[in-house]
Motif scaffolding. Structure first.
Motif, PDB file in Angstrom:
ATOM      1  N   ASP A 293       0.614  -1.012   0.138  1.00 52.06           N
ATOM      2  CA  ASP A 293       0.198  -0.572   0.142  1.00 52.06           C
ATOM      3  C   ASP A 293       0.938   1.598   0.143  1.00 52.06           C
ATOM      4  O   ASP A 293       1.981   1.347   0.804  1.00 52.06           O
ATOM      5  CB  ASP A 293      -0.740   0.234   1.278  1.00 52.06           C
ATOM      6  N   PRO A 294       1.059   2.156  -0.744  1.00 47.47           N
ATOM      7  CA  PRO A 294       1.072   3.382  -0.848  1.00 47.47           C
ATOM      8  C   PRO A 294       1.798   4.048   0.250  1.00 47.47           C
ATOM      9  O   PRO A 294       2.543   5.055   0.418  1.00 47.47           O
ATOM     10  CB  PRO A 294       0.717   4.367  -2.423  1.00 47.47           C
TER      11      PRO A 294
ATOM     12  N   GLY B  48      -0.476  11.430  -4.934  1.00 48.91           N
ATOM     13  CA  GLY B  48      -0.547  11.992  -4.654  1.00 48.91           C
ATOM     14  C   GLY B  48      -2.128  11.600  -4.254  1.00 48.91           C
ATOM     15  O   GLY B  48      -3.002  12.080  -2.681  1.00 48.91           O
ATOM     16  N   HIS B  49      -2.599  10.416  -4.537  1.00 51.95           N
ATOM     17  CA  HIS B  49      -3.634   9.005  -3.200  1.00 51.95           C
ATOM     18  C   HIS B  49      -3.444   9.292  -2.531  1.00 51.95           C
ATOM     19  O   HIS B  49      -3.750   9.739  -1.653  1.00 51.95           O
ATOM     20  CB  HIS B  49      -4.044   8.693  -4.675  1.00 51.95           C
ATOM     21  N   ALA B  50      -1.810   8.566  -2.104  1.00 51.46           N
ATOM     22  CA  ALA B  50      -1.706   8.293  -0.855  1.00 51.46           C
ATOM     23  C   ALA B  50      -1.391   9.641   0.314  1.00 51.46           C
ATOM     24  O   ALA B  50      -1.923   9.309   1.460  1.00 51.46           O
ATOM     25  CB  ALA B  50      -0.111   7.703  -1.223  1.00 51.46           C
ATOM     26  N   LEU B  51      -1.280  10.687  -0.272  1.00 56.77           N
ATOM     27  CA  LEU B  51      -1.433  11.501   0.335  1.00 56.77           C
ATOM     28  C   LEU B  51      -2.681  12.226   1.184  1.00 56.77           C
ATOM     29  O   LEU B  51      -2.811  13.021   2.286  1.00 56.77           O
ATOM     30  CB  LEU B  51      -0.174  12.962   0.037  1.00 56.77           C
ATOM     31  N   GLY B  52      -3.391  11.732  -0.187  1.00 60.55           N
ATOM     32  CA  GLY B  52      -5.102  12.373   0.398  1.00 60.55           C
ATOM     33  C   GLY B  52      -5.349  11.527   0.581  1.00 60.55           C
ATOM     34  O   GLY B  52      -6.419  11.910   1.767  1.00 60.55           O
ATOM     35  N   HIS B  53      -5.739  10.038   0.897  1.00 65.89           N
ATOM     36  CA  HIS B  53      -5.798   9.334   1.971  1.00 65.89           C
ATOM     37  C   HIS B  53      -5.156   9.156   2.851  1.00 65.89           C
ATOM     38  O   HIS B  53      -6.194   9.614   4.241  1.00 65.89           O
ATOM     39  CB  HIS B  53      -5.918   7.909   1.431  1.00 65.89           C
ATOM     40  N   LEU B  54      -4.375   9.998   3.319  1.00 62.10           N
ATOM     41  CA  LEU B  54      -3.571  10.543   4.745  1.00 62.10           C
ATOM     42  C   LEU B  54      -3.375  11.890   5.965  1.00 62.10           C
ATOM     43  O   LEU B  54      -3.795  11.640   6.461  1.00 62.10           O
ATOM     44  CB  LEU B  54      -1.765  10.740   4.752  1.00 62.10           C
TER      45      LEU B  54
ATOM     46  N   LEU C  12      -0.876  21.485  -0.952  1.00 64.82           N
ATOM     47  CA  LEU C  12      -0.032  20.696  -0.912  1.00 64.82           C
ATOM     48  C   LEU C  12       1.089  19.869  -1.702  1.00 64.82           C
ATOM     49  O   LEU C  12       1.351  19.681  -1.666  1.00 64.82           O
ATOM     50  CB  LEU C  12       1.306  20.360   0.996  1.00 64.82           C
ATOM     51  N   THR C  13      -0.820  18.955  -1.629  1.00 62.07           N
ATOM     52  CA  THR C  13      -0.745  17.347  -2.611  1.00 62.07           C
ATOM     53  C   THR C  13      -0.294  18.010  -3.614  1.00 62.07           C
ATOM     54  O   THR C  13       0.229  17.358  -5.145  1.00 62.07           O
ATOM     55  CB  THR C  13      -2.174  16.521  -2.298  1.00 62.07           C
ATOM     56  N   HIS C  14      -1.477  19.438  -3.972  1.00 58.50           N
ATOM     57  CA  HIS C  14      -0.937  19.874  -5.459  1.00 58.50           C
ATOM     58  C   HIS C  14       0.605  20.890  -5.348  1.00 58.50           C
ATOM     59  O   HIS C  14       0.703  20.463  -6.900  1.00 58.50           O
ATOM     60  CB  HIS C  14      -2.196  20.897  -5.708  1.00 58.50           C
TER      61      HIS C  14
ATOM     62  N   LEU D 121     -11.344   8.702  -6.931  1.00 58.91           N
ATOM     63  CA  LEU D 121     -12.365   8.018  -6.704  1.00 58.91           C
ATOM     64  C   LEU D 121     -12.051   6.583  -6.563  1.00 58.91           C
ATOM     65  O   LEU D 121     -12.589   5.513  -6.678  1.00 58.91           O
ATOM     66  CB  LEU D 121     -12.656   7.892  -8.565  1.00 58.91           C
ATOM     67  N   ASP D 122     -10.443   5.840  -6.338  1.00 60.85           N
ATOM     68  CA  ASP D 122     -10.286   4.846  -6.266  1.00 60.85           C
ATOM     69  C   ASP D 122      -9.514   4.089  -4.932  1.00 60.85           C
ATOM     70  O   ASP D 122      -8.726   5.697  -4.445  1.00 60.85           O
ATOM     71  CB  ASP D 122      -8.845   4.215  -7.384  1.00 60.85           C
ATOM     72  N   HIS D 123      -9.492   3.677  -4.104  1.00 59.26           N
ATOM     73  CA  HIS D 123      -9.742   3.455  -2.232  1.00 59.26           C
ATOM     74  C   HIS D 123      -8.031   2.643  -2.690  1.00 59.26           C
ATOM     75  O   HIS D 123      -8.525   1.663  -2.698  1.00 59.26           O
ATOM     76  CB  HIS D 123     -10.583   3.780  -1.560  1.00 59.26           C
ATOM     77  N   PHE D 124      -6.972   2.547  -1.287  1.00 58.26           N
ATOM     78  CA  PHE D 124      -6.204   1.505  -1.430  1.00 58.26           C
ATOM     79  C   PHE D 124      -6.725   0.971  -0.455  1.00 58.26           C
ATOM     80  O   PHE D 124      -8.124   0.702   0.324  1.00 58.26           O
ATOM     81  CB  PHE D 124      -4.919   2.244  -0.543  1.00 58.26           C
ATOM     82  N   ALA D 125      -6.445  -0.586  -0.312  1.00 56.17           N
ATOM     83  CA  ALA D 125      -6.762  -1.748   0.355  1.00 56.17           C
ATOM     84  C   ALA D 125      -5.832  -2.073   1.261  1.00 56.17           C
ATOM     85  O   ALA D 125      -4.977  -2.989   0.498  1.00 56.17           O
ATOM     86  CB  ALA D 125      -7.754  -2.994  -0.158  1.00 56.17           C
ATOM     87  N   PHE D 126      -5.637  -2.671   2.674  1.00 55.89           N
ATOM     88  CA  PHE D 126      -4.523  -2.642   2.921  1.00 55.89           C
ATOM     89  C   PHE D 126      -5.293  -4.399   3.643  1.00 55.89           C
ATOM     90  O   PHE D 126      -5.728  -4.916   3.617  1.00 55.89           O
ATOM     91  CB  PHE D 126      -5.166  -2.453   4.763  1.00 55.89           C
TER      92      PHE D 126
END
Length: 259
Positions: free
Chosen positions: A27-28, A142-148, A154-156, A230-235
């Motif tokens: 997972d990123p 970017g998705h990982a930082l957004g989820h965190l 800052l992400t942009h 739109l996509d979500h990570f899974a542990f």
């Protein structure tokens, strides 16, 4: 859109040098948290033995993941160039002439130890970044930082910096080529300094113009100041194994520092 975020590798590591089977499925978010935690721990410790072990762990990770290649290790050259200056000058902070006394020799030894500690910390952290973030594209980061929970601005900023550094570099090369065609040869004189100032100014102006075009293009495509996840990570179980190994390494560093 040609100027959209490009899913290139954050560290620009070719496919042959990517982590392969060990970290590709991790997972990123876990990888980002791991490098932040590793950097904080390495920056906080001060024992040379602990720092040596931290650098050794980073080297083992580079070898195990396949990122310990010559092209990737060149990223350590600028860091070690600065470290070499510190190793030379920190022991001499009391002056060369003052090294005739015992106290000055002790001060020089302290300066050398400080320089070695800085060298070990810098190499361990940079190599850790190469190992843990190798193969991550800008979109996944970017998705990982957004989820965190990283702030949107800052992400942009990070994503656009990753994407357009290469574009600005190509623009700089075009301007340098135009200067050479017109007979410019850098020398140690005011004309050279003035010309380089014009080059930097023109690069800034063209960067501003390009940024305005990019913003207009993104707004035409419905951009409203945020990227939607739109996509979500899974542990997964792979992430559990990675977390156990990483936390064991961090615990080893903490025990060594405490002892």
């Amino acid at each position: 859109m040609s100027n959209a975020l490009h899913p290139s590798s954050v560290l620009d590591i070719p496919a042959s040098g990517r982590p392969g089977s060990l970290l590709d499925g991790v997972d990123p978010r876990a990888r980002v948290v791991a490098i932040v935690l590793f950097s904080f721990v390495v920056a906080a410790v001060g024992n040379l033995l602990t720092l040596s072990v931290a650098l050794g762990l980073a080297v083992v990770g580079a070898v195990a993941t396949g990122t310990g290649r010559r092209g990737n290790l060149k990223r350590l050259l600028p860091v070690n160039a600065l470290v070499l200056i510190l190793i030379v000058f920190l022991p001499l902070r009391g002056g060369i002439a003052s090294l005739t006394t015992w106290g000055s020799f002790a001060s020089a030894e302290d300066g050398l130890r400080l320089a070695l500690a800085i060298a070990l910390k810098a190499n361990a952290i940079v190599l850790g970044v190469v190992v843990l973030l190798a193969g991550l594209d800008s979109v996944a980061l970017g998705h990982a930082l957004g989820h965190l929970g990283m702030p949107q601005k800052l992400t942009h900023l990070l994503l656009f910096t990753i994407r357009y550094l290469d574009v600005l570099h190509r623009e700089y090369l075009r301007l340098r080529a135009a200067m050479k065609v017109r007979g410019f040869r850098p020398r140690v004189n005011w004309h050279t300094y003035r010309t380089i100032g014009y080059l930097v100014g023109m690069l800034l102006v063209r960067s501003l113009e390009r940024s305005e075009r990019i913003v207009a293009a993104m707004k035409c495509r419905g951009f409203r100041g945020r990227f939607y996840l739109l996509d979500h990570f899974a542990f997964s179980a792979r992430d559990v194994g990675f977390s156990v190994v990483f936390l064991s390494a961090i615990s080893l560093l903490a025990v060594l520092e405490w002892l």
